[in-house]
Write an enzyme that holds these catalytic residues in place. Structure first.
Site, short mmCIF file in Angstrom:
data_model
loop_
_atom_site.label_atom_id
_atom_site.label_comp_id
_atom_site.label_asym_id
_atom_site.label_seq_id
_atom_site.Cartn_x
_atom_site.Cartn_y
_atom_site.Cartn_z
N THR A 1 1.88 -3.26 12.24
CA THR A 1 1.02 -3.39 13.68
C THR A 1 1.97 -3.66 14.92
OG1 THR A 1 0.57 -5.57 13.05
CG2 THR A 1 -1.21 -4.09 12.46
N TYR B 1 3.22 4.13 17.24
CA TYR B 1 2.04 3.24 16.57
C TYR B 1 0.86 4.19 16.61
CZ TYR B 1 -1.47 -0.08 15.85
OH TYR B 1 -2.42 -0.63 15.50
N ILE C 1 0.89 -1.03 -0.14
CA ILE C 1 0.11 0.10 0.16
C ILE C 1 0.96 1.41 -0.09
CG2 ILE C 1 -2.04 -1.08 1.12
CD1 ILE C 1 -1.25 0.47 3.71
N1 NAP Z 1 -4.33 -6.16 16.53
C1 NAP Z 1 -4.81 -5.44 17.40
O1 NAP Z 1 -5.02 -5.60 18.71
C2 NAP Z 1 -5.46 -4.14 16.76
C3 NAP Z 1 -6.17 -3.38 17.64
C4 NAP Z 1 -6.89 -2.12 17.33
C5 NAP Z 1 -6.88 -1.78 15.80
N2 NAP Z 1 -6.12 -2.95 14.89
C6 NAP Z 1 -6.11 -2.40 13.82
O2 NAP Z 1 -6.63 -3.43 12.76
C7 NAP Z 1 -6.20 -3.36 11.64
C8 NAP Z 1 -5.71 -5.04 11.33
O3 NAP Z 1 -4.91 -5.38 12.46
P1 NAP Z 1 -4.57 -6.89 12.32
O4 NAP Z 1 -4.30 -7.08 13.89
O5 NAP Z 1 -5.16 -7.94 11.69
O6 NAP Z 1 -2.84 -6.89 11.87
P2 NAP Z 1 -2.04 -7.93 11.23
O7 NAP Z 1 -2.54 -9.42 11.50
O8 NAP Z 1 -0.55 -7.48 11.49
O9 NAP Z 1 -2.60 -7.70 9.67
C9 NAP Z 1 -1.97 -6.41 9.08
C10 NAP Z 1 -1.74 -7.08 7.73
O10 NAP Z 1 -1.20 -5.85 6.96
C11 NAP Z 1 -0.16 -6.09 5.97
N3 NAP Z 1 0.60 -5.09 5.62
C12 NAP Z 1 1.64 -4.53 6.41
N4 NAP Z 1 2.37 -3.65 5.61
C13 NAP Z 1 1.75 -3.50 4.30
C14 NAP Z 1 2.04 -2.95 3.27
N5 NAP Z 1 2.89 -2.01 3.20
N6 NAP Z 1 1.27 -3.15 2.19
C15 NAP Z 1 0.28 -3.97 2.31
N7 NAP Z 1 0.05 -4.77 3.36
C16 NAP Z 1 0.71 -4.53 4.45
C17 NAP Z 1 0.50 -7.27 6.52
O11 NAP Z 1 1.32 -8.11 5.91
P3 NAP Z 1 2.50 -8.83 6.45
O12 NAP Z 1 2.23 -9.81 7.33
O13 NAP Z 1 2.95 -9.36 5.02
O14 NAP Z 1 3.27 -7.76 6.72
C18 NAP Z 1 -0.68 -7.98 7.23
O15 NAP Z 1 -1.34 -9.02 6.35
C19 NAP Z 1 -5.09 -2.69 11.50
O16 NAP Z 1 -5.39 -1.23 10.83
C20 NAP Z 1 -4.51 -2.34 12.86
O17 NAP Z 1 -3.88 -1.17 13.11
C21 NAP Z 1 -5.39 -3.96 15.39
#
Ligand code: NAP
Length: 281
Positions: free
Chosen positions: A62, A125, A37
């Site tokens: 993340t 973050y 992205i």
């Molecule tokens: N986890 C939590 O507790 C939490 C809490 C509140 C909000 N959120 C938000 O929820 C959303 C989803 O989080 P999640 O927990 O599902 O995180 P996640 O499992 O780390 O998933 C994030 C995804 O984004 C991909 N990504 C990272 N950099 C990228 C780039 N430059 N281009 C394209 N894709 C990229 C990652 O791919 P790779 O694996 O290849 O890096 C991964 O598949 C995020 O916006 C996060 O900030 C998360």
């Protein structure tokens, strides 16, 4: 409806894709391997080719602690990357749903944060995610929903319940932080709400997290109990952990804007346990 989901192989993205398919939506899943992205051209091409009605951005940096030492890299993904996704969505007339976080708050409140509460992120973050919110709002002023959620856990990612289940199976005793309180939110429940919002398209910021709240210690106690494990849990505090990124002490989310209501966090945990964990005992 035609959906494009970025971060489709992440913890939330995986559940969101599965829920979208189950509901019969037409889906273009965009993992990092198909479009980074931060690459404007790749994002433009992928979104234009898909021609979606709604783009849901689940791609993000993340690594909360890692962002402290890699501020620019986190900003590049969470702010510039989010802007690229929203800009490409606008160019093809699609609505943008962007996922954000409770870490935009400083945690000083002692009652649920609502959408109009002032933001004051403590960590790099949190700052990068806030920049992402602002960037999405600037790029898609009339066609975006920003969904702040918290403490996500799901079958497709490294998450707190998985860690506790592994540790509690190996140890007799565990110390878990008691001085951070939030809403542990099951990604399957959040996915359903995101798809509802793809229909209703409520503009602006919305808080969407599990009903109820607990500390990490309370969460761990429920995990151990639901799993029927025999492990003594002791309450600890954040300072003892010495992690690089500060976290809000209190980040319970509530909504004053009619956001979709999610089930209680214990129900989310039960769903997680039924799909992800089979207790050997
Ligand atoms: N986890 C939590 O507790 C939490 C809490 C509140 C909000 N959120 C938000 O929820 C959303 C989803 O989080 P999640 O927990 O599902 O995180 P996640 O499992 O780390 O998933 C994030 C995804 O984004 C991909 N990504 C990272 N950099 C990228 C780039 N430059 N281009 C394209 N894709 C990229 C990652 O791919 P790779 O694996 O290849 O890096 C991964 O598949 C995020 O916006 C996060 O900030 C998360």
């Amino acid at each position: 409806m035609k959906l494009l989901i970025t971060g489709s192989q992440g913890m939330l993205g995986t559940d969101l894709c599965a829920s979208a398919i189950a509901l019969g939506h037409e889906l273009d899943a965009l993992p990092r391997t198909r479009a980074d992205i931060t690459d404007v051209g790749a994002v433009d091409d992928a979104v234009r080719a898909a021609g979606p009605d709604v783009v849901i951005n689940c791609a993000a940096w993340t690594d909360v602690d890692g962002a402290e030492a890699s501020r620019d890299a986190a900003l590049k993904v969470n702010a510039a990357g989010a802007a690229n996704v929203a800009r490409a969505a606008v160019a093809c007339g699609a609505w943008t749903i962007h996922v954000s976080t409770d870490y935009v708050f400083d945690g000083r409140k002692r009652e649920p944060y609502v959408e109009s509460d002032p933001v004051a992120p403590l960590s790099q973050y949190g700052r990068s995610k806030l920049e992402g919110e602002l960037a999405v709002a600037a790029q898609a002023p009339d066609s975006h929903t920003i969904v702040r959620s918290s403490w996500l856990f799901g079958a497709a990612g490294k998450c707190f319940p998985a860690t506790i289940l592994a540790l509690a199976s190996q140890r007799d005793q565990l110390t878990v932080v008691e001085d951070q309180v939030g809403c542990p939110t099951f990604t399957g429940h959040l996915a359903a709400a995101l798809l509802e919002l793809a229909d209703t398209r409520i503009p602006g910021v919305l808080h969407v997290a599990a009903t109820g709240s607990c500390s990490w210690f309370g969460f761990a106690r429920e995990i151990v109990e639901q799993a029927g494990l025999d492990c003594e849990l002791r309450p600890g505090n954040t300072a003892e952990l010495g992690r690089p990124a500060p976290r809000p002490a209190y980040s319970v989310l509530g909504s004053e804007r009619g956001a979709p209501r999610l089930p209680d966090w214990r129900e989310g945990l039960a769903r997680y346990m039924s799909t992800s964990y089979v207790h050997a005992g």
